[in-house]
Design a protein around this motif. Sequence first.
Motif, PDB file in Angstrom:
ATOM      1  N   GLU A  90       6.850  14.753 -16.298  1.00  0.00           N
ATOM      2  CA  GLU A  90       7.326  13.671 -15.438  1.00  0.00           C
ATOM      3  C   GLU A  90       6.705  13.702 -14.038  1.00  0.00           C
ATOM      4  OE1 GLU A  90      11.547  11.841 -13.783  1.00  0.00           O
ATOM      5  OE2 GLU A  90      11.535  13.156 -15.542  1.00  0.00           O
ATOM      6  N   THR A  91       6.502  14.902 -13.486  1.00  0.00           N
ATOM      7  CA  THR A  91       5.955  14.985 -12.133  1.00  0.00           C
ATOM      8  C   THR A  91       4.554  14.372 -12.068  1.00  0.00           C
ATOM      9  OG1 THR A  91       5.213  17.251 -12.640  1.00  0.00           O
ATOM     10  CG2 THR A  91       7.284  17.003 -11.437  1.00  0.00           C
ATOM     11  N   LYS A  92       3.757  14.572 -13.113  1.00  0.00           N
ATOM     12  CA  LYS A  92       2.414  13.992 -13.155  1.00  0.00           C
ATOM     13  C   LYS A  92       2.484  12.475 -13.247  1.00  0.00           C
ATOM     14  CE  LYS A  92       0.227  17.976 -15.414  1.00  0.00           C
ATOM     15  NZ  LYS A  92      -0.544  18.443 -16.582  1.00  0.00           N
ATOM     16  N   LEU A  93       3.437  11.986 -14.045  1.00  0.00           N
ATOM     17  CA  LEU A  93       3.569  10.547 -14.234  1.00  0.00           C
ATOM     18  C   LEU A  93       4.008   9.858 -12.950  1.00  0.00           C
ATOM     19  CD1 LEU A  93       5.288  10.420 -17.741  1.00  0.00           C
ATOM     20  CD2 LEU A  93       2.871  10.212 -17.203  1.00  0.00           C
ATOM     21  N   VAL A  94       4.978  10.434 -12.252  1.00  0.00           N
ATOM     22  CA  VAL A  94       5.483   9.834 -11.019  1.00  0.00           C
ATOM     23  C   VAL A  94       4.366   9.708  -9.993  1.00  0.00           C
ATOM     24  CG1 VAL A  94       7.018  10.186  -9.048  1.00  0.00           C
ATOM     25  CG2 VAL A  94       7.882  10.523 -11.366  1.00  0.00           C
ATOM     26  N   GLU A  95       3.579  10.753  -9.848  1.00  0.00           N
ATOM     27  CA  GLU A  95       2.473  10.727  -8.889  1.00  0.00           C
ATOM     28  C   GLU A  95       1.451   9.660  -9.275  1.00  0.00           C
ATOM     29  OE1 GLU A  95      -1.001  13.700  -7.107  1.00  0.00           O
ATOM     30  OE2 GLU A  95       0.523  14.490  -8.466  1.00  0.00           O
ATOM     31  N   ARG A  96       1.111   9.604 -10.557  1.00  0.00           N
ATOM     32  CA  ARG A  96       0.125   8.634 -11.031  1.00  0.00           C
ATOM     33  C   ARG A  96       0.589   7.202 -10.786  1.00  0.00           C
ATOM     34  NH1 ARG A  96      -0.490   8.421 -17.335  1.00  0.00           N
ATOM     35  NH2 ARG A  96      -1.417  10.490 -17.024  1.00  0.00           N
ATOM     36  N   PHE A  97       1.811   6.891 -11.208  1.00  0.00           N
ATOM     37  CA  PHE A  97       2.246   5.504 -11.202  1.00  0.00           C
ATOM     38  C   PHE A  97       2.757   5.021  -9.850  1.00  0.00           C
ATOM     39  CE2 PHE A  97       2.241   6.472 -15.790  1.00  0.00           C
ATOM     40  CZ  PHE A  97       1.309   5.511 -16.161  1.00  0.00           C
ATOM     41  N   ARG A  98       3.100   5.918  -8.963  1.00  0.00           N
ATOM     42  CA  ARG A  98       3.355   5.495  -7.586  1.00  0.00           C
ATOM     43  C   ARG A  98       2.067   4.978  -6.965  1.00  0.00           C
ATOM     44  NH1 ARG A  98       7.369  10.320  -5.376  1.00  0.00           N
ATOM     45  NH2 ARG A  98       9.326   9.389  -6.131  1.00  0.00           N
ATOM     46  N   GLY A  99       0.959   5.631  -7.306  1.00  0.00           N
ATOM     47  CA  GLY A  99      -0.343   5.152  -6.839  1.00  0.00           C
ATOM     48  C   GLY A  99      -0.670   3.782  -7.399  1.00  0.00           C
ATOM     49  N   VAL A 100      -0.360   3.554  -8.674  1.00  0.00           N
ATOM     50  CA  VAL A 100      -0.584   2.254  -9.297  1.00  0.00           C
ATOM     51  C   VAL A 100       0.299   1.200  -8.630  1.00  0.00           C
ATOM     52  CG1 VAL A 100      -0.366   0.915 -11.417  1.00  0.00           C
ATOM     53  CG2 VAL A 100      -1.290   3.231 -11.516  1.00  0.00           C
ATOM     54  N   ALA A 101       1.559   1.544  -8.343  1.00  0.00           N
ATOM     55  CA  ALA A 101       2.486   0.608  -7.698  1.00  0.00           C
ATOM     56  C   ALA A 101       1.955   0.177  -6.331  1.00  0.00           C
ATOM     57  CB  ALA A 101       3.867   1.241  -7.560  1.00  0.00           C
ATOM     58  N   ASP A 102       1.469   1.127  -5.548  1.00  0.00           N
ATOM     59  CA  ASP A 102       0.917   0.810  -4.229  1.00  0.00           C
ATOM     60  C   ASP A 102      -0.290  -0.118  -4.358  1.00  0.00           C
ATOM     61  OD1 ASP A 102       2.833   2.392  -3.055  1.00  0.00           O
ATOM     62  OD2 ASP A 102       1.504   4.131  -2.799  1.00  0.00           O
ATOM     63  N   TYR A 103      -1.143   0.183  -5.328  1.00  0.00           N
ATOM     64  CA  TYR A 103      -2.339  -0.632  -5.540  1.00  0.00           C
ATOM     65  C   TYR A 103      -1.960  -2.059  -5.952  1.00  0.00           C
ATOM     66  CZ  TYR A 103      -6.332  -2.593  -8.053  1.00  0.00           C
ATOM     67  OH  TYR A 103      -7.315  -3.443  -8.512  1.00  0.00           O
ATOM     68  N   LEU A 104      -1.051  -2.199  -6.918  1.00  0.00           N
ATOM     69  CA  LEU A 104      -0.664  -3.525  -7.397  1.00  0.00           C
ATOM     70  C   LEU A 104       0.043  -4.325  -6.310  1.00  0.00           C
ATOM     71  CD1 LEU A 104       0.579  -2.809 -11.040  1.00  0.00           C
ATOM     72  CD2 LEU A 104      -1.539  -3.943 -10.344  1.00  0.00           C
ATOM     73  N   SER A 105       0.872  -3.665  -5.536  1.00  0.00           N
ATOM     74  CA  SER A 105       1.573  -4.348  -4.446  1.00  0.00           C
ATOM     75  C   SER A 105       0.580  -4.959  -3.469  1.00  0.00           C
ATOM     76  CB  SER A 105       2.505  -3.364  -3.726  1.00  0.00           C
ATOM     77  OG  SER A 105       3.223  -4.018  -2.702  1.00  0.00           O
ATOM     78  N   GLU A 106      -0.453  -4.205  -3.160  1.00  0.00           N
ATOM     79  CA  GLU A 106      -1.489  -4.691  -2.235  1.00  0.00           C
ATOM     80  C   GLU A 106      -2.276  -5.852  -2.840  1.00  0.00           C
ATOM     81  OE1 GLU A 106      -5.675  -2.941  -0.571  1.00  0.00           O
ATOM     82  OE2 GLU A 106      -3.952  -1.591  -0.499  1.00  0.00           O
ATOM     83  N   GLN A 107      -2.594  -5.750  -4.141  1.00  0.00           N
ATOM     84  CA  GLN A 107      -3.395  -6.775  -4.806  1.00  0.00           C
ATOM     85  C   GLN A 107      -2.615  -8.054  -5.086  1.00  0.00           C
ATOM     86  OE1 GLN A 107      -6.828  -6.467  -5.573  1.00  0.00           O
ATOM     87  NE2 GLN A 107      -6.550  -4.708  -4.202  1.00  0.00           N
ATOM     88  N   LEU A 108      -1.330  -7.912  -5.400  1.00  0.00           N
ATOM     89  CA  LEU A 108      -0.528  -9.052  -5.833  1.00  0.00           C
ATOM     90  C   LEU A 108       0.296  -9.669  -4.712  1.00  0.00           C
ATOM     91  CD1 LEU A 108       0.772  -7.499  -9.183  1.00  0.00           C
ATOM     92  CD2 LEU A 108      -1.136  -9.108  -8.903  1.00  0.00           C
ATOM     93  N   ASP A 109       0.398  -8.961  -3.595  1.00  0.00           N
ATOM     94  CA  ASP A 109       1.171  -9.432  -2.443  1.00  0.00           C
ATOM     95  C   ASP A 109       2.643  -9.642  -2.796  1.00  0.00           C
ATOM     96  OD1 ASP A 109       1.379 -10.035   0.258  1.00  0.00           O
ATOM     97  OD2 ASP A 109       1.108 -12.186  -0.068  1.00  0.00           O
ATOM     98  N   VAL A 110       3.172  -8.760  -3.642  1.00  0.00           N
ATOM     99  CA  VAL A 110       4.602  -8.723  -3.941  1.00  0.00           C
ATOM    100  C   VAL A 110       5.037  -7.257  -3.942  1.00  0.00           C
ATOM    101  CG1 VAL A 110       4.581 -10.820  -5.365  1.00  0.00           C
ATOM    102  CG2 VAL A 110       4.290  -8.584  -6.450  1.00  0.00           C
ATOM    103  N   GLU A 111       6.343  -7.037  -3.830  1.00  0.00           N
ATOM    104  CA  GLU A 111       6.831  -5.666  -3.940  1.00  0.00           C
ATOM    105  C   GLU A 111       6.704  -5.221  -5.391  1.00  0.00           C
ATOM    106  OE1 GLU A 111      10.852  -2.959  -3.253  1.00  0.00           O
ATOM    107  OE2 GLU A 111      10.774  -5.012  -2.468  1.00  0.00           O
ATOM    108  N   VAL A 112       6.124  -4.059  -5.608  1.00  0.00           N
ATOM    109  CA  VAL A 112       5.940  -3.522  -6.959  1.00  0.00           C
ATOM    110  C   VAL A 112       6.599  -2.152  -7.022  1.00  0.00           C
ATOM    111  CG1 VAL A 112       4.281  -2.806  -8.727  1.00  0.00           C
ATOM    112  CG2 VAL A 112       3.764  -4.764  -7.239  1.00  0.00           C
ATOM    113  N   ARG A 113       7.356  -1.927  -8.084  1.00  0.00           N
ATOM    114  CA  ARG A 113       8.078  -0.658  -8.201  1.00  0.00           C
ATOM    115  C   ARG A 113       7.873  -0.075  -9.600  1.00  0.00           C
ATOM    116  NH1 ARG A 113      13.719   0.520  -9.174  1.00  0.00           N
ATOM    117  NH2 ARG A 113      14.117  -1.729  -9.270  1.00  0.00           N
TER     118      ARG A 113
END
Length: 289
Positions: free
Chosen positions: A38-61
């Motif tokens: 789980e620790t690896k997944l959380v780190e990976r997908f928090r990075g994806v969330a930040d990236y998508l939020s920036e690209q899509l201009d919406v809050e991503v969680r």
Amino acid sequence: MLHSRLRQLGLSLCLLLTSASAAMADTFVFTAIPDEDETKLVERFRGVADYLSEQLDVEVRYIPVKSYAAAVSAFRNNQVQLAWFGGLSGVQARRLVPGSEALAQGEEDQAFQTYFIAHTDTGLEPGSELPEAIRGRTFTFGSKGSTSGRLMPEFYLRQQFGEAPESVFSRVGFSGNHTRTLRLVEAGTFDVGALNFKVWEKELAESNVDTSQVQVIWKTPGYPDYQWTIRGDVDQRFGDGFKERVRTALLNLDDPELLASFPRSAFIPASNSDYQPIETVAEEIGILD
């Protein structure tokens, strides 16, 4: 006076709940199958969330889930609108949510593989096919809903031995994820196991495998596996063209560190039809009706 205060309190609570619901409605939420620690997944997908939020201009969680089935349920219930699924879990989710679509897969997911690994004490050696000598050994799959950790290894076992795994092995287990499969075989808790080749290669590259205790004895042929799947109703919720914006964002993800965490070299276009072979195999061995 008391009645007036209670009414005011009730109105305030109502406004608060309405605001919270509106905030949730504006949040694009995604999850992923828990195929690693789980620790690896959380780190990976928090990075994806930040990236998508920036690209899509919406809050991503990103929200983690405890099982493959929970990932499918969250998608079905619209608790998440996007998910990083394996081949089988993606097929299951799209069956449950008409109109949902596979958007992107890793470059490596076009011809994914399962590695069969064995503890060195078994004396089993690498070969071009599964050795007859695995019969009677103890064996662990990954999660029951895993494509590379259960569906495809079971398919190849049945193809070679003409029997269910429970008849081939003295004991069959389900570790829950690929990392745990590796650790269980490495420790000798199970003689043989099946895991996705990317986890093996990543752990090996990071010197997290004791090769004096465990080795790969067989590699399956390639098959389609992981993909990003999105619900078909996201345009109604987030605006026209939103689905295509998500697709574009995923295909344009090129951060080397983030890609390495999957690990994938790039994301490429995917479609539902790419996963027909997975659906067919799942029906053949009775995992799907």
